[in-house]
Design an enzyme around this catalytic site. Structure first.
Site, PDB file in Angstrom:
ATOM      1  N   LYS A   1     -18.873  50.469 101.198  1.00  0.00           N
ATOM      2  CA  LYS A   1     -18.795  50.189 102.642  1.00  0.00           C
ATOM      3  C   LYS A   1     -17.977  51.262 103.359  1.00  0.00           C
ATOM      4  O   LYS A   1     -18.376  51.750 104.419  1.00  0.00           O
ATOM      5  CB  LYS A   1     -18.183  48.792 102.854  1.00  0.00           C
ATOM      6  N   SER A   2     -16.839  51.635 102.786  1.00  0.00           N
ATOM      7  CA  SER A   2     -15.980  52.632 103.440  1.00  0.00           C
ATOM      8  C   SER A   2     -16.716  53.962 103.614  1.00  0.00           C
ATOM      9  O   SER A   2     -16.669  54.587 104.679  1.00  0.00           O
ATOM     10  CB  SER A   2     -14.726  52.874 102.593  1.00  0.00           C
TER      11      SER A   2
ATOM     12  N   ARG B   1     -18.203  55.959 107.147  1.00  0.00           N
ATOM     13  CA  ARG B   1     -17.788  57.346 107.401  1.00  0.00           C
ATOM     14  C   ARG B   1     -18.975  58.298 107.426  1.00  0.00           C
ATOM     15  O   ARG B   1     -18.996  59.266 108.199  1.00  0.00           O
ATOM     16  CB  ARG B   1     -16.767  57.787 106.341  1.00  0.00           C
TER      17      ARG B   1
ATOM     18  N   GLY C   1     -13.728  45.785 111.017  1.00  0.00           N
ATOM     19  CA  GLY C   1     -12.473  46.438 111.378  1.00  0.00           C
ATOM     20  C   GLY C   1     -12.538  47.930 111.115  1.00  0.00           C
ATOM     21  O   GLY C   1     -12.068  48.746 111.917  1.00  0.00           O
TER      22      GLY C   1
ATOM     23  N   ARG D   1      -8.147  40.512 115.660  1.00  0.00           N
ATOM     24  CA  ARG D   1      -7.381  41.422 114.786  1.00  0.00           C
ATOM     25  C   ARG D   1      -6.626  42.478 115.586  1.00  0.00           C
ATOM     26  O   ARG D   1      -7.082  42.899 116.653  1.00  0.00           O
ATOM     27  CB  ARG D   1      -8.335  42.082 113.768  1.00  0.00           C
TER      28      ARG D   1
ATOM     29  N   SER E   1      -2.475  52.059 105.711  1.00  0.00           N
ATOM     30  CA  SER E   1      -3.817  51.756 106.214  1.00  0.00           C
ATOM     31  C   SER E   1      -4.676  53.002 106.282  1.00  0.00           C
ATOM     32  O   SER E   1      -4.408  53.922 107.056  1.00  0.00           O
ATOM     33  CB  SER E   1      -3.725  51.122 107.605  1.00  0.00           C
TER      34      SER E   1
ATOM     35  N   GLN F   1      -7.574  52.962 107.469  1.00  0.00           N
ATOM     36  CA  GLN F   1      -8.269  52.935 108.761  1.00  0.00           C
ATOM     37  C   GLN F   1      -7.453  53.672 109.815  1.00  0.00           C
ATOM     38  O   GLN F   1      -8.002  54.445 110.608  1.00  0.00           O
ATOM     39  CB  GLN F   1      -8.493  51.486 109.195  1.00  0.00           C
TER      40      GLN F   1
ATOM     41  N   ASP G   1      -8.613  44.920  98.977  1.00  0.00           N
ATOM     42  CA  ASP G   1      -9.710  43.978  99.236  1.00  0.00           C
ATOM     43  C   ASP G   1     -10.047  43.136  98.008  1.00  0.00           C
ATOM     44  O   ASP G   1     -10.883  42.231  98.085  1.00  0.00           O
ATOM     45  CB  ASP G   1     -10.963  44.735  99.687  1.00  0.00           C
TER      46      ASP G   1
ATOM     47  N   ARG H   1      -6.023  36.247 104.420  1.00  0.00           N
ATOM     48  CA  ARG H   1      -6.580  36.005 103.086  1.00  0.00           C
ATOM     49  C   ARG H   1      -5.582  35.365 102.124  1.00  0.00           C
ATOM     50  O   ARG H   1      -6.005  34.725 101.162  1.00  0.00           O
ATOM     51  CB  ARG H   1      -7.141  37.312 102.498  1.00  0.00           C
TER      52      ARG H   1
HETATM   53  C1  S3P Z   1     -10.830  50.461 104.689  1.00  0.00           C
HETATM   54  C2  S3P Z   1      -9.480  50.352 104.568  1.00  0.00           C
HETATM   55  C3  S3P Z   1      -8.801  49.082 104.246  1.00  0.00           C
HETATM   56  C4  S3P Z   1      -9.756  48.048 103.667  1.00  0.00           C
HETATM   57  C5  S3P Z   1     -11.028  47.989 104.438  1.00  0.00           C
HETATM   58  C6  S3P Z   1     -11.735  49.336 104.411  1.00  0.00           C
HETATM   59  C7  S3P Z   1     -11.409  51.772 105.032  1.00  0.00           C
HETATM   60  O1  S3P Z   1      -8.251  48.535 105.432  1.00  0.00           O
HETATM   61  O2  S3P Z   1      -9.153  46.781 103.624  1.00  0.00           O
HETATM   62  O3  S3P Z   1     -11.912  47.011 103.885  1.00  0.00           O
HETATM   63  O4  S3P Z   1     -12.624  51.957 104.855  1.00  0.00           O
HETATM   64  O5  S3P Z   1     -10.657  52.641 105.497  1.00  0.00           O
HETATM   65  P1  S3P Z   1      -6.801  49.019 105.998  1.00  0.00           P
HETATM   66  O6  S3P Z   1      -6.896  50.418 106.417  1.00  0.00           O
HETATM   67  O7  S3P Z   1      -6.522  48.093 107.142  1.00  0.00           O
HETATM   68  O8  S3P Z   1      -5.862  48.814 104.848  1.00  0.00           O
END
Ligand code: S3P
Length: 445
Positions: free
Chosen positions: A24-25, A29, A95, A123, A167, A169, A319, A350
């Protein structure tokens, strides 16, 4: 899947060979960097879950050409920047999607309005808005930095930002904004988080310097860089692979192989932890695919022992704590997970939801602000009772974790809002059924 509820029941062993869906990440991207780049990016193995589809639609709204060529095969034609979207950008449950896109959009002199589903609107966006504001972006939003939010970007200046929370993200949002900031951007992360943005920026031709700082990193992105379209092969998501692998570990007689799973060191804390718990796991066919290490991972039913997971491991398995808590429920002894406060600001709280769900299934759980202890049922030789209806608050990983628990519990486990599983793992139920799992539409108890 349209069922209002799903129930998992104990059946035979789980056996078979499967592929995890695309990461997914990396999928988010691939689309975002493809849209920022000049020229064509061809993607294979893209996760076609709801979250990533929202990002694909968002990239089209920002002016990129986005086309689905076939299953997991997408073509993105980037225009070298974002254009102002004509309507509100709805990122659904994602998110990662909204935070990364806000970072990317902040680099351009335009306004964009973002929203999402009820979970995403609850969030915190302040963690991203704070550094973007220091770079020069402005916004108007709901109380507490909540969506809907209108962001106005352009004219950004350099930032050297130390992440207050681990994070990826936030790191990624700052780096993506830095692409169009005068002098670029620097991020200091005291604890290393997943590094897909840094690796993929390089794949798109950008210069990114990464200095190791003990347990952390200092990332330097020089300004004034252009990205060029590229080819991307998305590896299998370890966060999704975790569900069939743990299901095999807790279900007697099982042996399950997940092929092509991403083994990036910043993502495999769960494998280390399960190994410490005594899991019978083997990693074979280790290979390089598109700059990432992938492998086939086999899990066999195992007698697990409780362990203590250290806070510094949290970013590499953030996760996976919900499914680790399920493995811990079937172990002997206590498992204590420390330094997991970030779990409270995911798609749901969670820690609270796993504690409530496990307790409803007869498992002893102790909850702390930043930790959780699961008392393994094997202690005292009793079994995991199950027999509960679990409230997921629309959180896909809470739903999948409890369905996996139901496969090895004494009585069936029912979850609500199972449609949300499609945000990250659209084929979950079919894949698990193919391995022999009994997961079906719930009959009201
Ligand atoms: C992610 C970073 C993580 C993770 C999310 C995906 C990413 O979140 O929990 O499912 O793709 O950068 P955080 O950056 O809030 O830790």
């Amino acid at each position: 899947m349209s069922a209002a509820q799903l129930t998992a029941r104990r059946a035979g062993p789980l056996r078979g060979v499967v592929r995890a869906p695309g990461d997914k990440s990396i999928s988010h991207r691939a689309l975002i960097l493809g849209a920022l780049a000049t020229g064509v990016t061809e993607i294979e193995g893209l996760l076609e879950g709801e979250d990533v589809r929202r990002t694909a639609a968002a990239m089209a709204a920002f002016g990129a050409g986005v086309e689905r060529l076939g299953e997991g095969r997408w073509r993105v034609e980037g225009r070298g920047g974002f254009a102002e979207p004509a309507d509100v950008v709805d990122c659904g449950n994602a998110g990662t999607g909204v935070r990364l896109i806000m970072g990317a959009a902040a680099g351009f002199a335009m306004s964009a309005t973002f929203t999402g589903d009820a979970s995403l609107r609850g969030r915190p966006m302040n963690r991203v808005l704070k550094p973007l504001g220091r770079m020069g972006a402005t916004w108007i939003c709901r109380e507490g930095g909540r969506l809907p939010l209108t962001l106005k970007g352009g004219g950004l200046k350099h930032i050297a930002y130390t992440l207050p929370e681990p994070s990826a993200q936030v790191k990624s949002a700052v780096l993506l904004a830095g692409l169009h900031a005068d002098g670029g951007a620097e991020v200091i992360e005291p604890e290393a988080t997943r590094d897909h943005t840094e690796r993929m920026l390089r794949g798109f031709g950008a210069e990114v310097e990464v200095l190791e700082l003990g347990a952390g990193r200092h990332i330097v992105l020089p300004g004034g860089q252009t990205l060029r379209g590229t080819k991307i092969h998305v590896p299998g998501d370890p966060s999704s692979a975790a569900f069939p692998l743990v299901a095999a570990l807790i279900t007697p007689g099982s042996e399950v192989t997940v092929q092509g799973m991403l083994l990036n060191p910043s993502r495999i804390g769960l494998l280390d932890t399960l190994g410490e718990m005594g899991a019978d796991l083997s990693v074979t066919n280790v290979r390089d695919e598109g700059g990432e290490t992938v492998a086939d991972v086999t899990a066999r039913h195992s007698e697990l022992e409780g362990v203590e997971t250290p806070p510094e491991r949290a970013p590499s398995m953030i996760d996976e704590y919900p499914i680790l808590a399920v493995a811990a429920a079937f172990a002997s002894g206590k498992t204590t997970m420390r330094g997991i406060g970030e779990m409270r600001v995911k798609e749901s709280d969670r820690i609270a939801l796993m504690a409530a769900g496990l307790a409803a299934c007869g498992i002893g759980v102790e909850e702390e602000p930043e930790a959780m202890t699961v008392i393994g049922a094997k202690r005292g030789n009793h079994l995991v009772a199950g027999g509960a209806g679990v409230v997921t608050h629309g959180d896909h990983r809470i739903a999948m974790s409890h369905l996996v628990l139901g496969l090895a519990a004494e009585a069936p486990v029912r979850v609500d809002e199972p449609g949300m599983i499609a945000t990250s793992f659209p084929g979950f139920v079919d894949l698990m059924r193919g391995l022999g799992a009994d997961i079906g539409e719930a009959v009201e108890a």
